[in-house]
Enzyme design. Structure first.
Site, PDB file in Angstrom:
ATOM      1  N   HIS B  82     -20.414 -18.836 -23.128  1.00  0.00           N
ATOM      2  CA  HIS B  82     -20.333 -19.206 -24.549  1.00  0.00           C
ATOM      3  C   HIS B  82     -21.569 -18.688 -25.298  1.00  0.00           C
ATOM      4  O   HIS B  82     -21.448 -18.050 -26.341  1.00  0.00           O
ATOM      5  CB  HIS B  82     -20.228 -20.726 -24.693  1.00  0.00           C
ATOM      6  CG  HIS B  82     -20.517 -21.255 -26.075  1.00  0.00           C
ATOM      7  ND1 HIS B  82     -19.632 -21.145 -27.114  1.00  0.00           N
ATOM      8  CD2 HIS B  82     -21.603 -21.881 -26.591  1.00  0.00           C
ATOM      9  CE1 HIS B  82     -20.156 -21.682 -28.206  1.00  0.00           C
ATOM     10  NE2 HIS B  82     -21.357 -22.133 -27.919  1.00  0.00           N
ATOM     11  N   ASP B 111     -22.313   7.809 -46.337  1.00  0.00           N
ATOM     12  CA  ASP B 111     -21.929   7.237 -45.042  1.00  0.00           C
ATOM     13  C   ASP B 111     -23.210   6.858 -44.311  1.00  0.00           C
ATOM     14  O   ASP B 111     -24.299   7.006 -44.851  1.00  0.00           O
ATOM     15  CB  ASP B 111     -21.127   8.256 -44.201  1.00  0.00           C
ATOM     16  CG  ASP B 111     -20.252   7.568 -43.165  1.00  0.00           C
ATOM     17  OD1 ASP B 111     -20.747   6.650 -42.478  1.00  0.00           O
ATOM     18  OD2 ASP B 111     -19.068   7.930 -43.035  1.00  0.00           O
ATOM     19  N   TRP B 147     -27.555 -18.757 -20.789  1.00  0.00           N
ATOM     20  CA  TRP B 147     -27.640 -17.411 -21.376  1.00  0.00           C
ATOM     21  C   TRP B 147     -29.049 -16.852 -21.228  1.00  0.00           C
ATOM     22  O   TRP B 147     -29.257 -15.652 -21.334  1.00  0.00           O
ATOM     23  CB  TRP B 147     -27.211 -17.429 -22.845  1.00  0.00           C
ATOM     24  CG  TRP B 147     -28.280 -17.811 -23.827  1.00  0.00           C
ATOM     25  CD1 TRP B 147     -28.660 -19.072 -24.142  1.00  0.00           C
ATOM     26  CD2 TRP B 147     -29.105 -16.930 -24.593  1.00  0.00           C
ATOM     27  NE1 TRP B 147     -29.681 -19.039 -25.067  1.00  0.00           N
ATOM     28  CE2 TRP B 147     -29.970 -17.740 -25.370  1.00  0.00           C
ATOM     29  CE3 TRP B 147     -29.201 -15.544 -24.726  1.00  0.00           C
ATOM     30  CZ2 TRP B 147     -30.919 -17.198 -26.244  1.00  0.00           C
ATOM     31  CZ3 TRP B 147     -30.156 -15.022 -25.597  1.00  0.00           C
ATOM     32  CH2 TRP B 147     -30.998 -15.845 -26.337  1.00  0.00           C
ATOM     33  N   SER B 175     -25.746  -0.620 -27.231  1.00  0.00           N
ATOM     34  CA  SER B 175     -24.957  -0.619 -28.456  1.00  0.00           C
ATOM     35  C   SER B 175     -25.790  -1.089 -29.642  1.00  0.00           C
ATOM     36  O   SER B 175     -25.804  -0.439 -30.697  1.00  0.00           O
ATOM     37  CB  SER B 175     -23.735  -1.516 -28.276  1.00  0.00           C
ATOM     38  OG  SER B 175     -23.155  -1.797 -29.514  1.00  0.00           O
ATOM     39  N   SER B 176     -26.516  -2.199 -29.472  1.00  0.00           N
ATOM     40  CA  SER B 176     -27.219  -2.683 -30.669  1.00  0.00           C
ATOM     41  C   SER B 176     -28.441  -1.834 -30.971  1.00  0.00           C
ATOM     42  O   SER B 176     -28.832  -1.720 -32.132  1.00  0.00           O
ATOM     43  CB  SER B 176     -27.570  -4.165 -30.567  1.00  0.00           C
ATOM     44  OG  SER B 176     -28.180  -4.429 -29.367  1.00  0.00           O
ATOM     45  N   HIS B 259     -37.544 -14.598 -28.681  1.00  0.00           N
ATOM     46  CA  HIS B 259     -37.871 -15.157 -29.967  1.00  0.00           C
ATOM     47  C   HIS B 259     -37.607 -14.206 -31.124  1.00  0.00           C
ATOM     48  O   HIS B 259     -36.954 -14.596 -32.086  1.00  0.00           O
ATOM     49  CB  HIS B 259     -39.253 -15.811 -30.049  1.00  0.00           C
ATOM     50  CG  HIS B 259     -39.215 -16.781 -31.180  1.00  0.00           C
ATOM     51  ND1 HIS B 259     -38.635 -18.014 -31.068  1.00  0.00           N
ATOM     52  CD2 HIS B 259     -39.514 -16.643 -32.482  1.00  0.00           C
ATOM     53  CE1 HIS B 259     -38.610 -18.598 -32.252  1.00  0.00           C
ATOM     54  NE2 HIS B 259     -39.145 -17.795 -33.132  1.00  0.00           N
ATOM     55  N   GLU B 261     -35.399 -12.130 -31.112  1.00  0.00           N
ATOM     56  CA  GLU B 261     -33.932 -12.132 -31.151  1.00  0.00           C
ATOM     57  C   GLU B 261     -33.387 -13.192 -32.117  1.00  0.00           C
ATOM     58  O   GLU B 261     -32.436 -12.943 -32.836  1.00  0.00           O
ATOM     59  CB  GLU B 261     -33.377 -12.363 -29.738  1.00  0.00           C
ATOM     60  CG  GLU B 261     -31.896 -12.669 -29.656  1.00  0.00           C
ATOM     61  CD  GLU B 261     -31.004 -11.489 -30.014  1.00  0.00           C
ATOM     62  OE1 GLU B 261     -31.493 -10.352 -30.020  1.00  0.00           O
ATOM     63  OE2 GLU B 261     -29.823 -11.734 -30.295  1.00  0.00           O
ATOM     64  N   TYR B 263     -34.717 -14.210 -34.794  1.00  0.00           N
ATOM     65  CA  TYR B 263     -34.884 -13.715 -36.167  1.00  0.00           C
ATOM     66  C   TYR B 263     -33.960 -12.553 -36.445  1.00  0.00           C
ATOM     67  O   TYR B 263     -33.559 -12.333 -37.588  1.00  0.00           O
ATOM     68  CB  TYR B 263     -36.355 -13.387 -36.444  1.00  0.00           C
ATOM     69  CG  TYR B 263     -37.166 -14.660 -36.423  1.00  0.00           C
ATOM     70  CD1 TYR B 263     -37.018 -15.578 -37.454  1.00  0.00           C
ATOM     71  CD2 TYR B 263     -37.986 -14.990 -35.363  1.00  0.00           C
ATOM     72  CE1 TYR B 263     -37.682 -16.772 -37.424  1.00  0.00           C
ATOM     73  CE2 TYR B 263     -38.659 -16.195 -35.330  1.00  0.00           C
ATOM     74  CZ  TYR B 263     -38.499 -17.085 -36.361  1.00  0.00           C
ATOM     75  OH  TYR B 263     -39.140 -18.278 -36.322  1.00  0.00           O
ATOM     76  N   SER B 274     -29.497 -14.083 -50.335  1.00  0.00           N
ATOM     77  CA  SER B 274     -30.232 -13.564 -51.487  1.00  0.00           C
ATOM     78  C   SER B 274     -29.347 -12.694 -52.370  1.00  0.00           C
ATOM     79  O   SER B 274     -29.708 -12.401 -53.511  1.00  0.00           O
ATOM     80  CB  SER B 274     -31.444 -12.750 -51.024  1.00  0.00           C
ATOM     81  OG  SER B 274     -32.278 -13.546 -50.227  1.00  0.00           O
ATOM     82  N   HIS B 308     -43.550 -20.943 -27.253  1.00  0.00           N
ATOM     83  CA  HIS B 308     -43.160 -22.301 -27.656  1.00  0.00           C
ATOM     84  C   HIS B 308     -41.846 -22.718 -27.006  1.00  0.00           C
ATOM     85  O   HIS B 308     -41.442 -23.863 -27.117  1.00  0.00           O
ATOM     86  CB  HIS B 308     -43.116 -22.443 -29.183  1.00  0.00           C
ATOM     87  CG  HIS B 308     -42.062 -21.632 -29.867  1.00  0.00           C
ATOM     88  ND1 HIS B 308     -42.203 -21.176 -31.145  1.00  0.00           N
ATOM     89  CD2 HIS B 308     -40.848 -21.208 -29.454  1.00  0.00           C
ATOM     90  CE1 HIS B 308     -41.107 -20.502 -31.486  1.00  0.00           C
ATOM     91  NE2 HIS B 308     -40.280 -20.508 -30.474  1.00  0.00           N
ATOM     92  N   HIS B 309     -41.163 -21.773 -26.351  1.00  0.00           N
ATOM     93  CA  HIS B 309     -39.973 -22.140 -25.573  1.00  0.00           C
ATOM     94  C   HIS B 309     -40.362 -22.672 -24.202  1.00  0.00           C
ATOM     95  O   HIS B 309     -39.505 -23.082 -23.446  1.00  0.00           O
ATOM     96  CB  HIS B 309     -39.060 -20.929 -25.395  1.00  0.00           C
ATOM     97  CG  HIS B 309     -38.514 -20.396 -26.683  1.00  0.00           C
ATOM     98  ND1 HIS B 309     -37.327 -20.816 -27.213  1.00  0.00           N
ATOM     99  CD2 HIS B 309     -39.014 -19.490 -27.561  1.00  0.00           C
ATOM    100  CE1 HIS B 309     -37.108 -20.191 -28.363  1.00  0.00           C
ATOM    101  NE2 HIS B 309     -38.115 -19.391 -28.593  1.00  0.00           N
ATOM    102  N   THR B 334     -40.827 -18.843 -44.416  1.00  0.00           N
ATOM    103  CA  THR B 334     -39.457 -19.359 -44.508  1.00  0.00           C
ATOM    104  C   THR B 334     -39.342 -20.307 -45.698  1.00  0.00           C
ATOM    105  O   THR B 334     -38.345 -20.279 -46.433  1.00  0.00           O
ATOM    106  CB  THR B 334     -39.068 -20.074 -43.206  1.00  0.00           C
ATOM    107  OG1 THR B 334     -39.465 -19.262 -42.110  1.00  0.00           O
ATOM    108  CG2 THR B 334     -37.574 -20.298 -43.137  1.00  0.00           C
ATOM    109  N   LYS B 337     -38.936 -18.497 -48.873  1.00  0.00           N
ATOM    110  CA  LYS B 337     -37.556 -18.056 -49.101  1.00  0.00           C
ATOM    111  C   LYS B 337     -36.709 -19.184 -49.682  1.00  0.00           C
ATOM    112  O   LYS B 337     -36.018 -19.005 -50.688  1.00  0.00           O
ATOM    113  CB  LYS B 337     -36.935 -17.576 -47.794  1.00  0.00           C
ATOM    114  CG  LYS B 337     -37.454 -16.231 -47.412  1.00  0.00           C
ATOM    115  CD  LYS B 337     -36.804 -15.740 -46.165  1.00  0.00           C
ATOM    116  CE  LYS B 337     -37.073 -14.267 -46.012  1.00  0.00           C
ATOM    117  NZ  LYS B 337     -36.500 -13.462 -47.090  1.00  0.00           N
ATOM    118  N   ARG B 456     -29.423 -31.251 -21.833  1.00  0.00           N
ATOM    119  CA  ARG B 456     -28.411 -30.231 -22.128  1.00  0.00           C
ATOM    120  C   ARG B 456     -27.925 -29.580 -20.836  1.00  0.00           C
ATOM    121  O   ARG B 456     -28.529 -29.755 -19.783  1.00  0.00           O
ATOM    122  CB  ARG B 456     -28.979 -29.189 -23.088  1.00  0.00           C
ATOM    123  CG  ARG B 456     -30.176 -28.447 -22.550  1.00  0.00           C
ATOM    124  CD  ARG B 456     -30.846 -27.613 -23.614  1.00  0.00           C
ATOM    125  NE  ARG B 456     -30.127 -26.368 -23.856  1.00  0.00           N
ATOM    126  CZ  ARG B 456     -30.728 -25.201 -24.166  1.00  0.00           C
ATOM    127  NH1 ARG B 456     -32.039 -25.128 -24.252  1.00  0.00           N
ATOM    128  NH2 ARG B 456     -30.031 -24.126 -24.375  1.00  0.00           N
TER     129      ARG B 456
END
Lengths: 187, 532
Positions: B82, B111, B147, B175-176, B259, B261, B263, B274, B308-309, B334, B337, B456
């Site tokens: 998931h 293009d 994951w 790909s990315s 991390h 990732e 963002y 925006s 921090h993880h 943040t 924003k 979890r």
């Protein structure tokens, strides 16, 4: 494809390869960083020169010994002392007992870890079975001495050290265990 | 595939004579940014439904305490796959699809800069997920280590299908990376004359910065999975203490990728919001330049907060303080924003069209997710929150009501431009209200069970969490069903059922994309537009 696109594409592909290599460069960087700062309690696996100038002081610290084995259950591993109290700078000796429970020759590698992690910089070993892999004959029991002293620069707030050993069965480990560390251990 | 029924472009333009090919080949061989954008978006939506179905399995199992529907090993596979599908298969491809559709139109380019690579970067993606999903049906099952694939779970204790997991992550990464390179080259080289850096729409800016994050960290992820592969199958000891490695190092390398990732998944969302808020507040965006600088500072700070993880791994005090303060620092840009969006709304002539509804929900709910993130950043309390449902609540608020809501908002905002017809607004409003209520029923109580100590990634829980978990599961099923309304709406819109719309769909909208006809012709800006 225009020339400008091609030039930029090449640069970006270089960045990608650079970052892929950086991912692997993190491995030695991490080891070096931990060795310098002692951050994660991985103590430097090498023998200290026992003739070094040691200042023996009256300050005492308690040292606790923990042992465990990997999940494969080939060895009985115990520490002959649970706790000792030592003077800073004084050379002390403790011993550990390993029994090979199998009926075949086994290679064992002990991996030390110190808590609190920063104390690992001040725990100097002059002799340790963890410096190299140990050979155990079938059903053999071996007692390993371990000699160490605590450096005088040990931070004042540390009064209790925990030294933990995990004993692993080592087979393919020889090849991958950093060669320089093995050499250092052998000397 | 539903994509085949969608053919938004045989419009009467000067380019009709070299329009798209017919049939399946059009989609296999296409190098058109709009076709590829549609492919990405449909792929992301299908993955969203598949990943969502897995979430339904998780919530069904957690409906009651005890083990009733699936066995724990399969439960672990569900939580893992998931997460992987939603991150790499739904959110990231959806944003890449939006980038493909919108960036060339927003900067006045004909293009994307590298159209063949664009085709390739999309078409390897279905194979990556085919491989990943296939592993669920193989001996030993699919990945079951979360994951985050922490070693030694993914090395010593994983099944042999880990090799396939590694390959599929490699393909997703390639790909990315290709998608990101394409975005950078397009924005760098193909802006219309007069489209200076500080005139670019914020969606383009945020994607530009995101693309740099992607090329910086996706290769590190590739390195991490490669190390897992060699540790498991080729006898290396990167993460094996017995061989001189260190399992904690895995977490450092993973979160050095992980991390930035997060963002990657939220910066383009900021760009979407925006774009939408000024349109429906009928005011220009407040503080454009500060938005750009805030985005850049978030991106830079994202590289120095990864640990921090891992507060509970036993870091020295200095490390904990460093990562705690850096993490809290991110709330400053943040906050800039969120302040700017609210200031844009201030004294605006606000109207509540569907994209605006989702955008407003985003601002409120994403901020809640941001606040729980601040709580998690505080090291001493993180020891309590770590690995509980509080964390699950936090990242679902920022990713579902944050990233996913912004993607839905973007779809409702630009869909009339893509299809040329207004979608069914009644269905869209039903979709919004059902999603809004169910998503909060789904994720808000997770804060409470998390603070009360429910861990979890566990298929069972103690009795005192039963009531809350029932509500959460009901919210989950309702949220899942609500997305079928969206599916129905999309199919209707792609079949052109609805009123035709003008070039400028929304009266307050600004930007080059509203100057081309609706539906957007197959080729746009073959001659660059004049920028005022």
């Amino acid at each position: 494809m225009t020339r400008a696109n091609l030039v930029l594409l090449r640069k970006l592909v270089l960045v990608v390869f650079g970052m892929f290599l950086f991912g692997f460069a993190l491995v030695p960087l991490y080891d070096t960083f931990c060795e310098i700062t002692g951050i994660n309690g991985r103590i430097i696996v090498k023998a200290e020169d026992s003739d070094a100038d040691k200042v023996v002081s009256d300050r005492r610290v308690k040292i606790q010994f923990l042992v465990k084995t990997d999940a494969k259950n080939e060895f009985d591993f115990k520490s002959n002392q649970k706790f000792i109290e030592v003077k800073i700078g004084e050379l002390s000796e403790v011993s550990f007992e390993v029994k090979n429970k199998t009926s075949s020759l086994q290679l064992a590698q002990a991996v030390p870890s110190v808590s609190p992690g920063t104390a690992s910089l001040y725990l100097n070993k002059t002799e340790c079975f963890c410096f190299s892999q140990q050979i155990l004959q079938a059903n053999e029991t071996v007692v390993y001495p371990m000699r160490f002293f605590i450096d005088e620069d040990l931070p004042e707030d540390i009064s209790l050290l925990t030294l933990s050993y995990t004993l692993y069965q080592a087979q393919s480990v020889q090849a991958s265990y950093s060669k320089s560390e093995l050499d250092k251990g052998a000397s | 595939m539903t994509t085949l029924t969608e053919n938004p472009n045989v419009a009467a333009t000067a380019d009709t004579h070299h329009g798209p090919a017919k049939g399946l080949k059009r989609w296999l061989y296409t190098t058109n940014h709009k076709d590829i954008g549609s492919l990405y978006l449909w792929f992301a939506f299908i993955m969203f439904l598949i990943g969502g179905a897995m979430a339904m399995v998780i919530r069904a199992e957690l409906f009651q305490p005890g083990l009733q529907i699936v066995d724990p090993h399969f439960f672990n596979q569900m939580t893992t796959v998931h997460g992987l599908i939603m991150v790499f298969g739904a959110v990231m491809p959806a944003f890449t699809g939006l980038a493909n559709w919108m960036i060339p139109m927003m900067i006045g380019a004909p293009d994307m800069a590298l159209p063949r690579m664009n085709n390739f970067s999309f078409w390897i993606l279905p194979f990556a997920f085919l491989i990943l999903i296939m592993t669920l049906f193989m001996e030993g099952g699919g990945p079951a280590f979360g994951w985050t694939f922490y070693a030694p779970l993914s090395t010593t204790y994983s099944s042999d299908t880990t090799a396939l997991f590694v390959f599929s992550v490699h393909i997703m990464g390639i790909s990315s990376i290709m998608g990101a390179i394409n975005v950078i080259v397009t924005i760098w080289n193909m802006r219309a004359p007069g489209m200076t850096w500080m005139k670019m729409p914020l969606f383009v800016w945020t994607w530009f910065i995101t693309a740099f994050l992607l090329i910086a960290v996706m290769p590190v992820l590739a390195g991490a999975v490669t190390m897992v592969l060699t540790d498991k199958f080729f006898g290396t000891s990167f993460f094996d203490a017995a061989g001189g490695g260190d399992p904690v190092m895995f977490q450092h390398i993973f979160w050095f990728f992980g991390h930035p990732e997060v963002y990657i998944m939220i910066l383009p969302a900021f760009g979407v919001i925006s774009a939408i808020v000024p349109t429906f507040a009928r005011k220009p965006l407040f503080g454009y330049a500060s938005m750009v600088y805030a985005t850049a500072s978030i991106a830079l700070l994202s590289f120095v907060v990864w640990a921090h993880h891992m507060f509970t791994t036993g870091m020295p005090l200095f490390g904990e303080l460093f990562f705690m303060y850096c993490t809290m620092l991110i709330s400053v840009p943040t906050g800039v924003k969120v302040f700017n969006w609210v200031a844009t709304l201030w004294r605006g002539s606000i109207s509540f069209e569907v994209p605006m509804l989702f955008a407003l929900a985003f601002i409120v709910l994403f901020t809640i997710g941001g606040f729980s993130g601040l709580m998690l950043a505080i090291t001493p309390v993180d020891f309590q929150y770590h690995d509980t449902y509080f964390v699950v609540a936090h990242f679902h608020y920022v990713l579902v009501t944050g990233a996913v809501f912004s993607i839905i908002a973007a779809a409702y905002y630009w869909l009339p431009k893509w299809t040329g017809v207004m979608y069914d607004v009644t269905l869209a409003k039903a979709h919004f209200w059902c999603s809004l209520i169910s998503v909060n029923l789904l994720f808000f109580p997770m804060h409470f069970v998390g603070l009360a100590g429910m861990p979890r990634r566990i298929p069972d829980y103690s009795l005192q969490f039963a009531d809350f978990n029932q509500w959460i599961s009901i919210g989950g099923f309702a949220f899942g069903l609500s997305q079928l309304i969206f599916l129905a709406l999309l199919i209707k819109a792609c079949r052109k059922q609805g009123k035709p719309v003008d070039a400028k769909v929304w009266d307050g909208a600004e930007g080059l994309e509203w100057e081309v006809a609706s539906p957007a012709p197959y080729h746009t800006f073959s001659t660059p537009p004049k920028i005022k």
